[in-house]
Design an enzyme around this catalytic site. Structure first.
Site, mmCIF file in Angstrom:
data_model
loop_
_atom_site.group_PDB
_atom_site.id
_atom_site.type_symbol
_atom_site.label_atom_id
_atom_site.label_comp_id
_atom_site.label_asym_id
_atom_site.label_seq_id
_atom_site.Cartn_x
_atom_site.Cartn_y
_atom_site.Cartn_z
ATOM 1 N N SER A 212 0.791 -1.233 0.000
ATOM 2 C CA SER A 212 0.000 0.000 0.000
ATOM 3 C C SER A 212 0.820 1.278 0.000
ATOM 4 O O SER A 212 0.300 2.337 -0.324
ATOM 5 C CB SER A 212 -0.944 0.004 1.202
ATOM 6 O OG SER A 212 -0.201 0.004 2.395
ATOM 7 N N HIS A 240 -5.403 -4.714 -0.893
ATOM 8 C CA HIS A 240 -5.313 -3.671 -1.929
ATOM 9 C C HIS A 240 -5.354 -4.290 -3.329
ATOM 10 O O HIS A 240 -4.706 -3.800 -4.259
ATOM 11 C CB HIS A 240 -4.046 -2.831 -1.728
ATOM 12 C CG HIS A 240 -4.086 -2.055 -0.450
ATOM 13 N ND1 HIS A 240 -4.765 -0.862 -0.318
ATOM 14 C CD2 HIS A 240 -3.579 -2.340 0.778
ATOM 15 C CE1 HIS A 240 -4.654 -0.429 0.927
ATOM 16 N NE2 HIS A 240 -3.946 -1.313 1.611
ATOM 17 N N LYS A 271 -12.458 -2.106 2.140
ATOM 18 C CA LYS A 271 -11.859 -1.207 1.135
ATOM 19 C C LYS A 271 -12.726 -1.270 -0.145
ATOM 20 O O LYS A 271 -13.775 -0.658 -0.179
ATOM 21 C CB LYS A 271 -10.395 -1.585 0.889
ATOM 22 C CG LYS A 271 -9.543 -1.495 2.179
ATOM 23 C CD LYS A 271 -8.069 -1.555 1.892
ATOM 24 C CE LYS A 271 -7.214 -1.837 3.123
ATOM 25 N NZ LYS A 271 -7.286 -0.853 4.207
#
Ligand code: PLP
Length: 425
Positions: A212, A240, A271
């Site tokens: 990230s 991610h 996320k």
């Protein structure tokens, strides 16, 4: 009746401050306060104090900040990669789940905290990743905290990328396996450590799928080849990557063509998958069965609230219907990266919606981020100790719900601010 009694008890307590807050008295409490204040001063003095901006609107590309920040702040620092955090269908699904299944379970899963929606979501996650089974946690931090200790014993070994997320590092700390830390994405170093780890019963290579801070993607093909050569298992953290990397958004393993070589995936629902909260492990059924018996953050923590389950479940439905949202995000990412590079900036990573604008100097990153905000663009500067010394940057995160105009406005502001502060000629 009990309410009145509780109110009386609260009113009668000693030590209530003027604003109703209480603080314990005594030498130990005073000593603690002094120590904490000293520590806080140290953090401020080191310039690493993290302050929190208060948002007065839902998460999205356009934000309103509390306290007179006004409307129209363009947001480039959320992990809302697919823009599903405030998607109308995701919100409706949450409301329906709340109404049908209640606010929460007041229980851990194995006592009386499992509803049909939890089982449905676990089945959906496993199907999405093409794995045998899945288990939900309150967060991916918990999934990472719970897996290594449950799976590995002192007879085993875990090999971890040095830049893995803090939750992987903490999870590994909790287990009794032999620990190896290999240099970031360095396959020679990993191979050397795998050779040394041959003496152990089982070897598990653990890596973030996408990192990230740099927006770089783990060399999973090479990692899987080495794992095959040295008879090791591969674990990836896909926080991610899930929902948007790879042709169908399945993640790094799909992007790099190794879906059948990665054994265990941990990821987040907080996320790209709706952004509410929650995490999971997906992989072989006996592993998931074992985690339900042994994984401490699962066994000793409350079930995911229905509204949160509803959000994630709808987000997965949307992604399994079509990959148009992920493609839209990829196009916006490409637009930002190429325009910024043409303007003269160095963007770390490749093709990932995490686009770190590399500046080097910590003060420059902080001042430029502030100046960007004054122009209505919300981005965050990162410096040591979050990233290595001399590698300060402003991290920009692209979302499918940014418009082309939003991207262009951001690039224009960066160009002006970069020239003003000497980051560009
Ligand atoms: N792993 C990685 C790579 C992350 O970036 C994060 C969140 O920042 C986590 C794990 C923790 O995820 P969660 O927010 O679901 O606890």
């Amino acid at each position: 009746m009990w309410l009145r009694a509780a109110a009386r008890a609260a009113g009668a307590g000693a030590g209530a401050g003027a604003g109703g807050s209480r603080s314990a008295s005594g030498a130990a409490a005073a000593q603690l306060r002094r120590r904490l204040e000293g520590e806080l001063e140290g953090i401020r003095g080191a310039g690493t104090w993290k302050s929190e901006r208060v948002i007065a609107s839902p998460q999205g590309p356009h934000l309103r900040l509390a306290g007179g920040g006004g409307a129209g702040i363009l947001n480039f620092c959320a992990n809302n990669y697919l823009g599903l955090s405030s998607h109308p269908q995701v919100i409706r699904a949450a409301v329906r789940a709340l109404e049908e299944f209640g606010a929460g379970l007041s229980s851990v899963r194995f006592i009386c905290g499992t509803q049909s929606i939890h089982k449905d979501l676990e089945e959906k996650i496993a199907r999405f990743h093409q794995r045998e089974d899945a288990i939900l946690y309150a967060s991916c931090f918990d999934a990472n905290a719970g897996i290594f200790e449950a799976l590995l014993t002192p007879e085993d070994a875990v090999l971890s990328d040095e830049l893995n997320h803090a939750s992987i590092i903490d999870g590994i700390r909790l287990c009794k396996a032999n620990k190896y830390r290999y240099k970031h994405m360095d396959m020679q170093d990993l191979e050397a450590k795998l050779q040394d780890a041959q003496k152990h019963r089982l070897r598990l290579v653990a890596t973030d799928g996408a990192f990230s801070m740099d927006g770089d993607i783990a060399p999973l093909r090479e990692i899987c080849q080495l794992a095959q050569k040295y008879d090791a298992l591969v674990f990836i953290d896909e926080c991610h990557a899930t929902g948007f990397l790879g042709p169908n958004g399945r993640g790094t393993d799909e992007l790099l063509g190794v879906m059948d070589k990665v054994t265990i995936i941990n990821s987040t629902l907080g996320k790209a998958l709706g952004g509410a909260a929650g995490g999971y492990t997906t992989g072989p059924k006996p592993l998931i069965d074992l985690l339900r018996q042994r994984s401490r953050p699962y066994l000793f923590s409350n079930s995911l609230p229905p509204a949160v389950v509803g959000c994630a479940s709808k987000a997965l439905d949307l992604l399994m219907e079509s990959n148009a949202i992920a493609q839209s995000m990829a196009a916006k990412t490409q637009r930002f990266r190429s325009k910024m590079t043409a303007a003269g900036f160095t963007i770390s990573g490749k093709d990932h919606p995490i686009c770190p604008v590399m500046l080097g100097d910590a003060r420059l990153a902080a001042v430029m981020a502030e100046d960007m905000l004054s122009r209505g663009i919300y981005v965050i500067g990162f410096s040591y100790p979050v990233v290595p010394k001399g590698k300060a940057r402003i991290r920009v995160q692209i979302s499918a719900v940014h418009s082309d105009e939003d991207i262009d406005r951001c690039v224009e502001a960066f160009t002006e601010v970069g020239r003003k502060h000497g980051a560009l000629p």
